[in-house]
Design a protein around this motif. Structure first.
Motif, PDB file in Angstrom:
ATOM      1  N   THR A 169     -13.413 -19.963   4.285  1.00 57.66           N
ATOM      2  CA  THR A 169     -13.855 -18.895   5.177  1.00 57.66           C
ATOM      3  C   THR A 169     -14.804 -19.461   6.229  1.00 57.66           C
ATOM      4  O   THR A 169     -14.650 -19.198   7.427  1.00 57.66           O
ATOM      5  N   GLY A 221     -12.904 -21.546   8.611  1.00 57.22           N
ATOM      6  CA  GLY A 221     -12.159 -20.692   9.531  1.00 57.22           C
ATOM      7  C   GLY A 221     -13.023 -20.152  10.655  1.00 57.22           C
ATOM      8  O   GLY A 221     -12.597 -20.078  11.805  1.00 57.22           O
ATOM      9  N   ARG A 255     -10.685 -17.696  12.071  1.00 57.99           N
ATOM     10  CA  ARG A 255     -11.166 -16.424  11.523  1.00 57.99           C
ATOM     11  C   ARG A 255     -12.296 -15.922  12.409  1.00 57.99           C
ATOM     12  O   ARG A 255     -13.009 -16.712  13.010  1.00 57.99           O
TER      13      ARG A 255
END
Length: 63
Positions: free
Chosen positions: A21, A24, A30
């Motif tokens: 995460t 990203g 993300r």
């Protein structure tokens, strides 16, 4: 992250999320939501506006 000597792993532990995460977010694959931006702002001692690119001022002075 470099200024705070944090790796993706260390930040993911602080944020209670997966290392992928954080990776990203850093690569642009993300996009963090506003709650994550606020949490990151608190961790790094900057304003959310700094993260969003609205200012180059890390921590504006208060009048």
């Amino acid at each position: 992250m470099r200024l705070n000597n944090l790796t993706n792993i260390a930040l993911s532990e602080i944020m209670c999320c997966a290392e992928s995460t954080i990776s990203g977010y850093r690569t642009g694959r993300r996009v963090p939501d506003i709650f994550v931006i606020c949490h990151l702002s608190t961790i790094f001692g900057v304003t959310p506006n700094y993260f969003l690119g609205f200012t180059d001022e890390i921590c504006p002075t208060h009048n």
